[in-house]
Write a protein that holds these residues in place. Structure first.
Motif: not given
Length: 481
Positions: A273, A278-279, A397, A399-400
């Motif tokens: 990630c 995407t982290s 999630e 990413a967020t």
């Protein structure tokens, strides 16, 4: 590796199926010629599940899987082939398949891993087979004893008890003669009860397990304790009222409740990630991501813990990785592929569900060490809010960092004291914001009871977690009151 593990793996993975280690090594060398990395993963696994529901055996299942997975890596390109059984002819066909990775060769220098021979990781758990150590009849008798004991309380309407025993034997081969072998036991007991008061019916459950001998798990003192906890939770829920909603201080109890830490923070610190951006923690190494006093560690070397391994599924010894130290982001969990692409080394976190899956970065046992304050001091400091005794499921999630978790045991905090039990509690927030909102850290650290399983990219692996009580500001409580 221990001599016991070596003997078990040699028998099940080489001698019994008639697989010559030299032949397998030659196939591997040919398959990975010109590639950056890769391995041959061999597995023989046996699993047994017994479910007693309403006094009757509802399920008795026994499964065996044997097979191999062959992976070749060039740059960020992964070619993977797998098959059931340990047939050299199938391995040669797999070698032809993964050879396609050479056409995408990235020419990135591989970062090596030392052999898994250090004393610190060589014997984290016994290797006795849980399926054989205790007879099937004795396992069923234990489940029936749980049912009978629970029904001594006239309020009990339903009892369900599940015993799971597994024994996974693995070998990891890499070019240059590298061979690591292990035999991994795993057991878990789940007890669930439903109680009634008039027309109202509520439930409670408890789980216990780990990489421990099956004889320990089925001991009377262990199952009685698990049953007592499940019944106490059911009783508590019978007394519960609707939970309030809105932003408020939350005190999260120790042990299994670190599942929130695992999901909302841990996944965002896994190397894939982070590398892909995407982290929510990507690009934040060396910066403050949590309140002072907050440290987060992933450790695969803890004896008998469910998430521990002598080495990961790429053959790298597991280790102790400090992810966050006193609030500062200091590290990530890496497998070999993502570590190589990020210019660092594997932390021993390359894991896979079975021979039919390629390894990816995964947690082992992720935890937050204890702080200075008593849990009573945290509750008093909260004033008015919610105390969470036991988390249930949730989602996040990466990413967020956004998460939502449910609680199966919770109470109001009123005037700095624990008040009435509440139900239908949901915690909503963001992992990075929750870490920054930690106001106080308790001195009552505990690990979970050895029962966690984590899903990611359609793969499930056993994991562990732990924490002390935490007082967190800024969480949103979704309730019904």
């Amino acid at each position: 590796m221990t001599e016991t593990a070596r003997a078990i793996a040699t028998e099940l993975l080489f001698r019994r199926p008639g697989l010559d280690p030299a032949e397998a090594a030659a196939i591997l060398e040919r398959a990975l010629d010109g590639c950056d990395d890769g391995e041959l993963f061999l597995e023989h696994a046996r699993d047994e599940t017994i479910v007693l529901d309403q006094g009757h055996i509802d399920q008795a299942a026994f499964t065996v899987r044997t097979g191999f997975g062959l992976r070749a890596v060039s740059g960020a390109t992964v070619a993977f082939a797998h098959a059931g059984g340990l047939d050299p002819a199938a391995m040669r066909r797999a070698a032809d398949t993964v050879g396609a990775a050479r056409r995408g060769h990235g020419g990135i220098e591989a970062v090596g891993a030392p052999p898994p021979a250090s004393a610190a990781t060589s014997d984290l758990y016994g290797h006795d087979d849980p399926l054989e150590a205790v007879s099937f009849a004795d396992k069923v008798a234990m489940l029936r004893a749980i049912d009978a004991e629970a029904r001594r309380d006239p309020r009990v309407r339903q009892v369900r008890a599940t015993l799971q025993c597994g024994h996974q034997t693995v070998a990891v081969m890499r070019p240059g003669g590298f061979l690591a072998m292990d035999a991994r036991p795993l057991v878990r007991l789940m007890v669930s009860v439903e109680m009634a008061r008039g027309a109202r019916v509520e439930g409670g459950d408890e789980l216990v397990g780990g990489r421990i001998p099956c004889g320990e798990l089925v001991a009377e003192a262990v199952w009685r304790d698990a049953l007592a906890v499940a019944m106490r939770r059911a009783e508590l829920n019978l007394e519960s009222v609707a939970a309030p909603a809105g932003g408020m201080p939350v005190v999260i109890g120790p042990g299994w409740n670190a599942v929130l830490l695992h999901e909302a923070v841990g996944h965002g610190l896994e190397g894939d990630c982070v590398r892909r951006g995407t982290s929510v923690f990507a690009g934040l190494a060396g910066t403050r991501v949590a309140a002072p006093g907050v440290t987060v560690i992933d450790d695969g070397t803890l004896a008998r813990r469910r998430g521990s391994l002598a080495f990961d599924d790429e053959g790298t010894p597991t280790g102790r990785t400090v992810l966050i130290e006193d609030g500062i982001l200091t590290g990530f969990m890496q497998d070999r592929l993502n570590a190589r692409l990020m210019g660092t080394r594997s932390t021993g976190n390359g894991r896979r569900q079975s021979h039919a899956h390629p390894p990816i970065p995964r947690m082992t046992t992720t935890f937050m060490p204890a702080g200075p304050d008593s849990p009573e001091a945290l509750i008093e400091a909260a004033g008015h809010g919610i105390w969470i005794g036991m988390m249930s499921g949730g989602n996040v999630e990466p990413a967020t960092g956004a998460f939502a978790f449910s609680a199966v045991e919770a109470r109001l905090i009123e005037n700095g004291r624990l008040g009435r039990p509440v139900k239908n509690v949901t915690l909503i927030g963001k992992g990075n914001e929750a870490l920054l909102g930690v106001r106080r850290v308790g001195n009552d650290f505990a690990f979970d009871r050895g029962t966690g399983t984590c899903g990611k990219d359609a793969q499930c692996v056993p994991v562990g977690c732990g924490q002390p009580s935490l007082l967190i500001d800024g969480l949103t409580v979704g309730g019904t009151g």
